[in-house]
Design an enzyme around this catalytic site. Structure first.
Site, PDB file in Angstrom:
ATOM      1  N   GLN A 288      29.833  38.127  42.735  1.00  0.00           N
ATOM      2  CA  GLN A 288      31.033  38.825  42.278  1.00  0.00           C
ATOM      3  C   GLN A 288      30.712  39.582  41.005  1.00  0.00           C
ATOM      4  O   GLN A 288      30.145  39.037  40.060  1.00  0.00           O
ATOM      5  CB  GLN A 288      32.212  37.892  42.011  1.00  0.00           C
TER       6      GLN A 288
ATOM      7  N   CYS B 142      41.083  39.215  38.155  1.00  0.00           N
ATOM      8  CA  CYS B 142      41.050  38.365  36.965  1.00  0.00           C
ATOM      9  C   CYS B 142      41.996  38.916  35.893  1.00  0.00           C
ATOM     10  O   CYS B 142      41.925  40.095  35.547  1.00  0.00           O
ATOM     11  CB  CYS B 142      39.633  38.279  36.419  1.00  0.00           C
TER      12      CYS B 142
ATOM     13  N   HIS C  86      44.541  36.896  46.315  1.00  0.00           N
ATOM     14  CA  HIS C  86      45.220  35.801  45.627  1.00  0.00           C
ATOM     15  C   HIS C  86      46.715  36.057  45.746  1.00  0.00           C
ATOM     16  O   HIS C  86      47.203  37.112  45.331  1.00  0.00           O
ATOM     17  CB  HIS C  86      44.793  35.766  44.158  1.00  0.00           C
TER      18      HIS C  86
END
Length: 341
Positions: free
Chosen positions: A76, A106, A177
């Site tokens: 990643q 993030c 997510h």
């Protein structure tokens, strides 16, 4: 010269059925060694590495891993400069990762200040440009991990637009997510729990994007929950549940991949990790850097608290060696015998 692609134990497409999330300061190579010991088929991810760290720093330190053990494995990467990302990918090609994943999820302050991570969900055109540049720099599949939205975005319109841009740019898969990231007003820790989970929104996205593989992440605590998500999704990604309770991974190959494999017991795991630690200590590593990933191995067993204490405290002592692992194991075994008698 790019290293020959040795290939994972299962195909990458199959491995995506169950993956372990990239987590900063957690999923380092010692953590992945343990996770691969428990599950041979799951897709593992590195911690996020920035394109700048690869291009301008010690690339080998950031990118090295155990090629004989860790496949299938995804790197990643974080960044927002297409040219720098492409340069980083060309360097990473020499390390033979199975997949390259761009972080667009993030929410940390450090990530925002560097203009990568979740804040990029507001700039799908830029992300698409990054994906194209990355694809041009490698023959490995490029994927994206994102949230369902950020701040006040409408998650129906904005997520569909973002996903469409990714598909047009040629991503091989999406990992979503199922929470928004609130970049204003919530800390990174709060962003992991406070924004409500919206699994149906991710299900709708998968239906809309098919046949593009779409995996779901966020708040999945058990293998039963993961199996339920697979009724709607191409794959599931576990994060903190897999980290804090690593023994659940011992059931993954059988339940998610139909593999007839031996389920390792705690003795076998601790013995294997002690052997691994001995090699790593000879290369200058510290035992506590390995032991910290193992604290949850005895969860639910008599003696688990003392097991964690030994690994937390004794592994930090000067000249601590693999015998610490076997001491922790002996406490659990002794308690089990006492309970049985």
């Amino acid at each position: 010269m790019t290293k020959a692609w040795r290939g994972p134990a299962v195909s990458l497409e199959t491995a995506r059925r169950f993956s372990i999330a990239p987590m900063m300061d957690w999923t380092d190579r010692h953590c992945r060694q343990l996770h691969r010991l428990l599950s041979r088929h799951s897709l593992l991810f590195t911690e996020m590495v920035t394109s700048g760290a690869i291009v301008h720093g010690d690339a080998a330190r950031h990118l090295r891993y155990d090629e004989a053990v860790e496949h299938p494995i995804a790197l990643q990467i974080g960044g927002s400069d297409p040219a720098e990302l492409a340069q980083a990918i060309r360097i990473a090609n020499d390390f033979g990762y199975d997949e390259i994943n761009l972080n667009v999820g993030c929410p940390s302050d450090r990530v925002q200040s560097g203009k990568f991570g979740a804040c990029l969900m507001a700039e799908p055109d830029l992300v698409a440009e990054c994906v194209r540049a990355m694809r041009d720099a490698t023959d490995r599949p490029i994927t994206v991990k994102c949230r369902i939205g950020i701040d006040d975005q409408d998650t129906e319109e904005s997520l569909d637009r973002f996903a469409d841009k990714m598909a047009e740019a040629g991503v091989a898969a999406l990992y979503v997510h199922a929470r928004k990231a609130w970049l204003q007003g919530l800390s990174p820790k709060e962003n992991r729990t406070i924004p409500p989970l919206d699994y149906p929104r991710v299900y709708r996205l998968r239906q809309r994007m098919a046949p593009l593989p779409t995996m779901i992440n966020g708040g999945i605590e058990t293998l039963e929950a993961a199996e339920a998500h697979l009724e709607h999704m191409d794959g599931v990604m576990l994060g903190r549940a897999a980290y804090h309770n690593p023994m659940l991974l011992a059931e993954v190959d059988r339940r998610f991949f139909g593999a007839e494999v031996e389920r390792l017991d705690l003795l076998q795991i601790m013995t294997a990790m002690a052997s691994y630690a001995e090699v790593q200590l000879g290369q200058g590593q510290r035992l506590n850097n390995i032991a910290r990933h193992m604290l949850g191995l005895a969860n639910g067993r008599p003696g688990a608290r003392q097991f964690r204490q030994i690994l937390s405290v004794d592994a930090c002592r000067p000249k601590a060696g693999p015998e610490v692992f076997m001491h922790a194991l002996s406490v659990v075994e002794d308690r089990a015998e006492a309970v049985a008698s």
